[in-house]
Design a protein around this motif. Structure first.
Motif, PDB file in Angstrom:
ATOM      1  N   ASP A 141      14.915  -2.051  -3.925  1.00  0.00           N
ATOM      2  CA  ASP A 141      15.508  -1.589  -2.663  1.00  0.00           C
ATOM      3  C   ASP A 141      17.021  -1.400  -2.763  1.00  0.00           C
ATOM      4  N   PHE A 142      17.703  -2.361  -3.407  1.00  0.00           N
ATOM      5  CA  PHE A 142      19.165  -2.354  -3.460  1.00  0.00           C
ATOM      6  C   PHE A 142      19.648  -2.513  -4.902  1.00  0.00           C
ATOM      7  N   SER A 143      20.252  -1.486  -5.432  1.00  0.00           N
ATOM      8  CA  SER A 143      20.809  -1.556  -6.779  1.00  0.00           C
ATOM      9  C   SER A 143      22.111  -2.363  -6.759  1.00  0.00           C
ATOM     10  N   GLU A 164      27.715  -3.648  -4.691  1.00  0.00           N
ATOM     11  CA  GLU A 164      29.142  -3.558  -4.994  1.00  0.00           C
ATOM     12  C   GLU A 164      29.885  -2.743  -3.942  1.00  0.00           C
ATOM     13  N   CYS A 165      29.279  -1.644  -3.512  1.00  0.00           N
ATOM     14  CA  CYS A 165      29.888  -0.805  -2.482  1.00  0.00           C
ATOM     15  C   CYS A 165      30.110  -1.606  -1.203  1.00  0.00           C
ATOM     16  N   LEU A 166      29.116  -2.403  -0.812  1.00  0.00           N
ATOM     17  CA  LEU A 166      29.214  -3.175   0.420  1.00  0.00           C
ATOM     18  C   LEU A 166      30.156  -4.364   0.267  1.00  0.00           C
ATOM     19  N   ALA A 167      30.165  -4.997  -0.912  1.00  0.00           N
ATOM     20  CA  ALA A 167      31.037  -6.150  -1.143  1.00  0.00           C
ATOM     21  C   ALA A 167      32.508  -5.765  -1.071  1.00  0.00           C
ATOM     22  N   ASN A 168      32.802  -4.503  -1.320  1.00  0.00           N
ATOM     23  CA  ASN A 168      34.176  -4.022  -1.210  1.00  0.00           C
ATOM     24  C   ASN A 168      34.594  -3.788   0.246  1.00  0.00           C
ATOM     25  N   LYS A 169      33.628  -3.836   1.155  1.00  0.00           N
ATOM     26  CA  LYS A 169      33.894  -3.603   2.573  1.00  0.00           C
ATOM     27  C   LYS A 169      33.902  -4.895   3.386  1.00  0.00           C
ATOM     28  N   GLY A 170      33.023  -5.845   3.030  1.00  0.00           N
ATOM     29  CA  GLY A 170      32.884  -7.072   3.800  1.00  0.00           C
ATOM     30  C   GLY A 170      32.092  -8.104   3.034  1.00  0.00           C
ATOM     31  N   LYS A 171      31.645  -9.144   3.713  1.00  0.00           N
ATOM     32  CA  LYS A 171      30.831 -10.180   3.075  1.00  0.00           C
ATOM     33  C   LYS A 171      29.393  -9.686   2.940  1.00  0.00           C
ATOM     34  N   LEU A 225       0.809  -1.216   0.000  1.00  0.00           N
ATOM     35  CA  LEU A 225       0.000   0.000   0.000  1.00  0.00           C
ATOM     36  C   LEU A 225       0.840   1.263   0.000  1.00  0.00           C
ATOM     37  N   ALA A 226       2.170   1.135   0.245  1.00  0.00           N
ATOM     38  CA  ALA A 226       3.090   2.284   0.170  1.00  0.00           C
ATOM     39  C   ALA A 226       4.515   1.752   0.069  1.00  0.00           C
ATOM     40  N   LYS A 227       5.429   2.553  -0.535  1.00  0.00           N
ATOM     41  CA  LYS A 227       6.827   2.153  -0.727  1.00  0.00           C
ATOM     42  C   LYS A 227       7.768   3.196  -0.143  1.00  0.00           C
ATOM     43  N   SER A 228       8.944   2.742   0.303  1.00  0.00           N
ATOM     44  CA  SER A 228      10.009   3.636   0.760  1.00  0.00           C
ATOM     45  C   SER A 228      10.983   3.916  -0.379  1.00  0.00           C
ATOM     46  N   ASP A 229      11.828   4.932  -0.180  1.00  0.00           N
ATOM     47  CA  ASP A 229      12.881   5.225  -1.151  1.00  0.00           C
ATOM     48  C   ASP A 229      13.917   4.106  -1.152  1.00  0.00           C
ATOM     49  N   ALA A 230      14.515   3.866  -2.311  1.00  0.00           N
ATOM     50  CA  ALA A 230      15.589   2.879  -2.412  1.00  0.00           C
ATOM     51  C   ALA A 230      16.833   3.374  -1.676  1.00  0.00           C
ATOM     52  N   PHE A 231      17.661   2.435  -1.206  1.00  0.00           N
ATOM     53  CA  PHE A 231      18.932   2.792  -0.595  1.00  0.00           C
ATOM     54  C   PHE A 231      19.925   3.207  -1.684  1.00  0.00           C
ATOM     55  N   THR A 232      20.890   4.047  -1.306  1.00  0.00           N
ATOM     56  CA  THR A 232      21.843   4.576  -2.281  1.00  0.00           C
ATOM     57  C   THR A 232      23.277   4.237  -1.872  1.00  0.00           C
ATOM     58  N   PRO A 233      24.221   4.205  -2.833  1.00  0.00           N
ATOM     59  CA  PRO A 233      25.624   3.975  -2.486  1.00  0.00           C
ATOM     60  C   PRO A 233      26.173   5.025  -1.523  1.00  0.00           C
ATOM     61  N   GLU A 234      25.703   6.256  -1.652  1.00  0.00           N
ATOM     62  CA  GLU A 234      26.173   7.330  -0.769  1.00  0.00           C
ATOM     63  C   GLU A 234      25.816   7.040   0.683  1.00  0.00           C
ATOM     64  N   GLN A 235      24.658   6.429   0.920  1.00  0.00           N
ATOM     65  CA  GLN A 235      24.260   6.091   2.282  1.00  0.00           C
ATOM     66  C   GLN A 235      25.130   4.973   2.870  1.00  0.00           C
ATOM     67  N   MET A 236      25.746   4.183   2.017  1.00  0.00           N
ATOM     68  CA  MET A 236      26.549   3.046   2.465  1.00  0.00           C
ATOM     69  C   MET A 236      27.996   3.425   2.791  1.00  0.00           C
ATOM     70  N   GLU A 237      28.422   4.608   2.384  1.00  0.00           N
ATOM     71  CA  GLU A 237      29.840   4.957   2.431  1.00  0.00           C
ATOM     72  C   GLU A 237      30.451   4.893   3.825  1.00  0.00           C
TER      73      GLU A 237
END
Length: 289
Positions: free
Chosen positions: A124-126, A131-138, A96-108
């Motif tokens: 939700d996750f592009s 890729e941004c998160l995979a460069n940091k951890g599992k 019935l409603a959606k949130s904004d997608a997460f962005t790479p900038e929010q993950m930095e």
């Protein structure tokens, strides 16, 4: 540096069962965070979520209970309606409603050994966020949201076009018996596990509700039993609770079999009460034994 960071939207849920109807917060972020908060703090945890300002009371309540929460503002909060029949393994959904997608900038600014992506809807996750998160951890992913396309208010199960790119960056993937066929076109869980593993996923978890689960890692299969609940009160969030218990145990160095059994028992105890898991680690091990 956290051991586990769960990223996902907190939702507003309307739950309809043959015997009851009620409203509550939900989503992977919600069930995962509260589940982790009931376990010993020897595994450090952070929640990253996105929610409309009018619903920030849910975040404030989490913080009062000692949960480390990073919350981004969204134009709206995800609003699900979940309807269950007598078969507790099946449900129908409306969005019935959606949130904004997460962005790479929010993950930095995030730092963790494992990032668990609790996808609720397909956008939700592009791949860039993964890729941004995979460069940091599992990276651990619950596939459910990637396969949910919203048409009007109805949720339709569809494959997603960038799955191979995303799964190449994924260490652990959880699917249920319906999702596995959408993702691979295969009906045999063991074949599914091998196919997904061949795409680059190191640990594949396939859950079957009250029929148990299957884990495939390092060329080995682990058949995980389900534990019968004393009563069936609320099954919403069971998959998220499984991921909570499984990743907690893996962070502690337990093998896939032990982690799977712990996760399954944690799910059973969650079913017996409304809302997220509310037991203790001793309750879980008691049921496993």
């Amino acid at each position: 540096m956290k051991d586990i960071c769960c990223i996902g939207h907190i939702t507003l849920d309307k739950i309809v069962t043959p015997d009851n109807e009620f409203y509550q917060n939900g989503g992977t972020a919600y069930y995962f965070a509260y589940g982790m908060n009931r376990l010993p703090k020897d595994v450090s945890f952070q929640l990253v979520t996105s929610i409309a300002p009018k619903d920030f009371s849910a975040v404030e309540q989490m913080r009062r209970e000692g949960i480390d929460v990073v919350a981004f503002e969204s134009r709206d909060t995800v609003f699900f309606e979940n309807r269950y029949g007598r078969d507790k393994n099946a449900r129908t959904q409306r969005v019935l409603a959606k949130s904004d997608a997460f962005t790479p900038e929010q993950m930095e600014g995030l730092e963790a050994r494992v990032f668990h992506l609790g996808s609720l809807l397909s956008d939700d996750f592009s791949p860039e966020v993964v890729e941004c998160l995979a460069n940091k951890g599992k990276v651990s992913i619950d596939v459910q949201g990637y396969l949910r396309e919203v048409r009007g208010e109805q949720v339709v199960a569809v494959d997603w076009p960038e799955k191979r790119r995303v799964l190449e960056m994924t260490d652990m993937l959880k699917l249920n018996e319906y999702e596995m066929e959408v993702v691979t076109g295969e009906k045999d869980p063991r074949r599914v596990a091998r196919v997904v593993n061949g795409w680059g996923v190191r640990e594949v978890v396939v859950t079957f509700g009250s029929y148990g689960s299957l884990i495939y890692a390092d060329g080995k299969y682990y058949d995980i039993p389900a534990y019968e609940p004393k009563k069936n009160v609320d099954v919403t969030g069971c998959g998220d609770t499984f991921s909570t218990g499984y990743l907690y145990c893996r962070a502690k160095g337990m093998d896939c079999d032990e982690a799977g059994r712990f996760a399954a028992a944690m799910c059973t105890l969650k079913i017996e009460h409304p809302g997220p898991f509310s037991g203790t680690i001793d309750d879980v091990w008691r049921l496993v034994r």
